[in-house]
Design a protein around this motif. Sequence first.
Motif, PDB file in Angstrom:
ATOM      1  N   ALA A 153       0.847  -1.195   0.000  1.00  0.00           N
ATOM      2  CA  ALA A 153       0.000   0.000   0.000  1.00  0.00           C
ATOM      3  C   ALA A 153       0.879   1.240   0.000  1.00  0.00           C
ATOM      4  CB  ALA A 153      -0.908   0.023   1.223  1.00  0.00           C
ATOM      5  N   SER A 154       0.442   2.246  -0.734  1.00  0.00           N
ATOM      6  CA  SER A 154       1.099   3.550  -0.695  1.00  0.00           C
ATOM      7  C   SER A 154       0.310   4.434   0.256  1.00  0.00           C
ATOM      8  CB  SER A 154       1.132   4.176  -2.089  1.00  0.00           C
ATOM      9  OG  SER A 154       1.927   3.383  -2.945  1.00  0.00           O
ATOM     10  N   ARG A 155       1.035   5.251   1.012  1.00  0.00           N
ATOM     11  CA  ARG A 155       0.406   6.059   2.054  1.00  0.00           C
ATOM     12  C   ARG A 155       1.024   7.445   2.056  1.00  0.00           C
ATOM     13  NH1 ARG A 155       1.907   4.704   8.153  1.00  0.00           N
ATOM     14  NH2 ARG A 155       0.708   6.247   9.290  1.00  0.00           N
ATOM     15  N   SER A 156       0.182   8.434   2.212  1.00  0.00           N
ATOM     16  CA  SER A 156       0.636   9.816   2.339  1.00  0.00           C
ATOM     17  C   SER A 156       0.362  10.261   3.765  1.00  0.00           C
ATOM     18  CB  SER A 156      -0.122  10.689   1.340  1.00  0.00           C
ATOM     19  OG  SER A 156       0.319  12.009   1.406  1.00  0.00           O
ATOM     20  N   THR A 157       1.392  10.854   4.412  1.00  0.00           N
ATOM     21  CA  THR A 157       1.269  11.260   5.812  1.00  0.00           C
ATOM     22  C   THR A 157       1.705  12.699   5.992  1.00  0.00           C
ATOM     23  OG1 THR A 157       3.514  10.540   6.363  1.00  0.00           O
ATOM     24  CG2 THR A 157       1.760   8.919   6.620  1.00  0.00           C
ATOM     25  N   LEU A 158       1.215  13.309   7.047  1.00  0.00           N
ATOM     26  CA  LEU A 158       1.648  14.645   7.447  1.00  0.00           C
ATOM     27  C   LEU A 158       2.471  14.461   8.721  1.00  0.00           C
ATOM     28  CD1 LEU A 158       1.335  17.609   6.576  1.00  0.00           C
ATOM     29  CD2 LEU A 158      -0.600  17.767   8.149  1.00  0.00           C
TER      30      LEU A 158
END
Length: 164
Positions: A153-158
């Motif tokens: 899975a690809s994930r974008s985080t802050l």
Amino acid sequence: MSDAAGAAPRITQRGLWFEEFAVGTVYEHRPGRTLTETDNVLFTTLTMNTQALHLDAAWAASQPGFDGQRLINSMLTLSTIVGLSVAQLTQGTLVANLGFTDIAFPAPMFAGDTLYAETECTGKRRSKSRPGEGVVSLTHLGRNQHGVVVARASRSTLVRLCGD
């Protein structure tokens, strides 16, 4: 060992600050997690997933392709690979999950399989709208005890910046 005042130094485990993430680095998360039948039934029922492949041993045994075994819920697999990464990458430094994409489960997990996770940092940039924070892109990979990829899975985080 103690500091000059005589008190022992203290270290609190935390994730990585934005500045510490390195694009192209693969972080291996250990130990792994052996998923049990209890884990699968509990997660499946807590999330109201009535899929018989997870809950009904007799029915699952009559289905072709899985040697009579019930499947580990794929959302449990995904949650576990992300969870395995927390202590090393995001504990105390994550502001928010921004989203997941490209989720795939190329091979099944069964009760008794052990899940190992690794995460590659695939990109990072300072936030344009949130000073003191940056967007970090991650790709999570889960493998079973045989090294077979069972989830990705690809994930974008802050993530918080250290210096701001």
